[in-house]
Write an enzyme that holds these catalytic residues in place. Sequence first.
Site: not given
Length: 199
Positions: A80-82
Site C-alpha cells: 500500500s501507499d498513501t
Amino acid sequence: MTKNPLKEQLKYKKIILGSGSPRRKMFLEELGLDFEVRPKSVEEVYPEELQGQEISEYLAQLKATPFKEELEPDQIVITSDTVVWHNNTSLAKAANKTEAFKMLRTLSGDWHEVITSVCFTTKDYQKTVSGITRVKLKDFTDDEINYYIDTCQPFDKAGAYGIQEWIGMIGITEIQGSYTNVVGLPTDLVYQTLMDMVS
C-alpha cells in the site's frame, strides 16, 4: 458462534502484509485476519509526470515487485501507499521539522485529498484499488503546528500529519470519504476486494 465472514473465505489462503506500518497492521488485525508481516524495502521513486492517484497506485505496485518471484499459489501479498495531494502537488513524508512545518502551513485552512492505494498480488494475479478522502483542516497557528510536530514527530506520515493524533482532534473541520483511508488503509475496499478475490 458466528464466524468472521472474511476469515472464513480466506481459510485456505495465506495473507502477507508487505508493510511495516503499525497502522496498517492494526487494521488487518481489527478485520480479524491472520497474516504475516513481511516488509521489503524498495526505492520509492516514481515518474515525474504521474499525478495524485497515479502516484499511489504506482508505488503500491512497486512495493509488490520484490515478492513476485517467491509467492506460493495460496499466498496473497498486500502492499500500500498513501499520498496527500494538494494544489496539484504530492506531499510526501517530511524529512525534518522544517519540512513538516512547511507542509502543515500549506495544508492549513484548506481542503486536500488523501489517496491510499492498495495492491493485492498473487502468483498469477494483481489488482489495485484506491480510496480517496477529502479533508478540510482549520487555519492553524504557528504555535499549534510547532506543538504538534514537537510532541508527535510525524515524520513517517504523508503530509506530515496523522488524523488520529492531536492535530486531527483539534484541526479536522470536515471529512468526505473513508476515515480509515486517511489513517492509512481503506478497510472497506480491502475487505471487499479480498472477498471478491476468493469468492
